[in-house]
Design a protein around this motif. Structure first.
Motif: not given
Length: 256
Positions: A194-201
């Motif tokens: 979940i965090r990786v997706a937030e970072i990519e955004t």
């Protein structure tokens, strides 16, 4: 005691600059001094006058503007006692367990060798702030130029002992690369996914990934999770020590 104002901005290519300002006294500190011009821009825009520089370690991308800023403002430079001969313009030498005052806000010093032999971090307990520079990144830790994996693991454990809600400001915007690496070490961690997706955004939108928190790093960073059974199984290191698992993760990151 007034709440500190804080400004985060980019210097050089990927260094974070940070200024902290006490609105009552007017005291303003720069956390490291990577580059003069961006620091001057923020000071002018905010109407602040630089009075102090807190230096974490001797690498050029953290001390490049020390002398220029000291010459311009007469700022007092605080830095690591064990790297004092490498810190331009140093006035006050501090080491592990030392405490000093910034406009009525206590500042605790942690020695965190690993990235360099004398690296220090600055912790403001009343403000729940940690300035970790190149010891602890979001989803990462510093490359081991002068210390051993055991040194760095010991250093990281000091920071892990801080309250989970401590805000962590770090030295570089490396988070997207760190995130992609973290998934290769801890692929079953749903919090990490979940965090990786937030970072990519965030990065796609041009937003910074600092600050993080101690709690979030303990939950998602493989560098702080060598005890985790899933990571150990993934690395085929079920019987290894925490320090050995950490060393393997750091080695893999070096070649990622």
């Amino acid at each position: 005691m007034a709440k500190l104002d804080l400004e985060l901005f980019l210097c050089r290519t990927d260094n974070f600059g940070v200024l902290i300002h006490d609105p009552v006294s007017g005291e303003t500190a720069s956390i490291d001094a990577p580059e003069e011009a961006p620091i001057l821009d923020v000071l002018e825009r905010r109407g602040w006058t630089l009075t102090q520089i807190f230096t974490t370690h001797h690498h050029q991308d953290h001390v490049a503007a020390n002398l220029a800023l000291k010459d311009r403002f007469g700022a007092t430079i605080t830095g690591p006692v064990h790297e004092a001969d490498k810190i331009p313009g140093i006035d006050r030498k501090v080491g592990d367990g030392d405490q000093f005052d910034f406009a009525g806000h206590p500042v605790n010093v942690f020695e965190t060798p690993g990235h360099t032999a004398g690296h220090i971090c600055f912790h403001l307990p009343d403000d729940k702030l940690l300035f970790a520079a190149d010891t602890l990144f979001a989803l990462g830790c510093g490359r081991l130029f002068e210390g051993t994996p055991a040194d760095m693991w010991t250093s990281l454990q000091k920071l892990m002992a801080l309250p989970d809600d401590t805000a962590v400001y770090f030295g570089h915007e490396y988070t997207l690369s760190n995130a992609r690496f973290a998934l290769t070490i801890d692929p079953q961690n749903s919090d990490l996914t979940i965090r990786v997706a937030e970072i990519e955004t965030a990065r796609a939108e041009g937003r910074f990934t600092a600050p993080t928190t101690i709690g979030l790093e303990k939950q998602t960073s493989p560098f702080l999770r060598p005890k985790d059974a899933g990571i150990r199984a993934h690395l085929n290191m079920l019987s290894a020590t925490d320090a050995e698992v950490f060393a393997e993760i750091r080695k893999r990151k070096d070649h990622f």
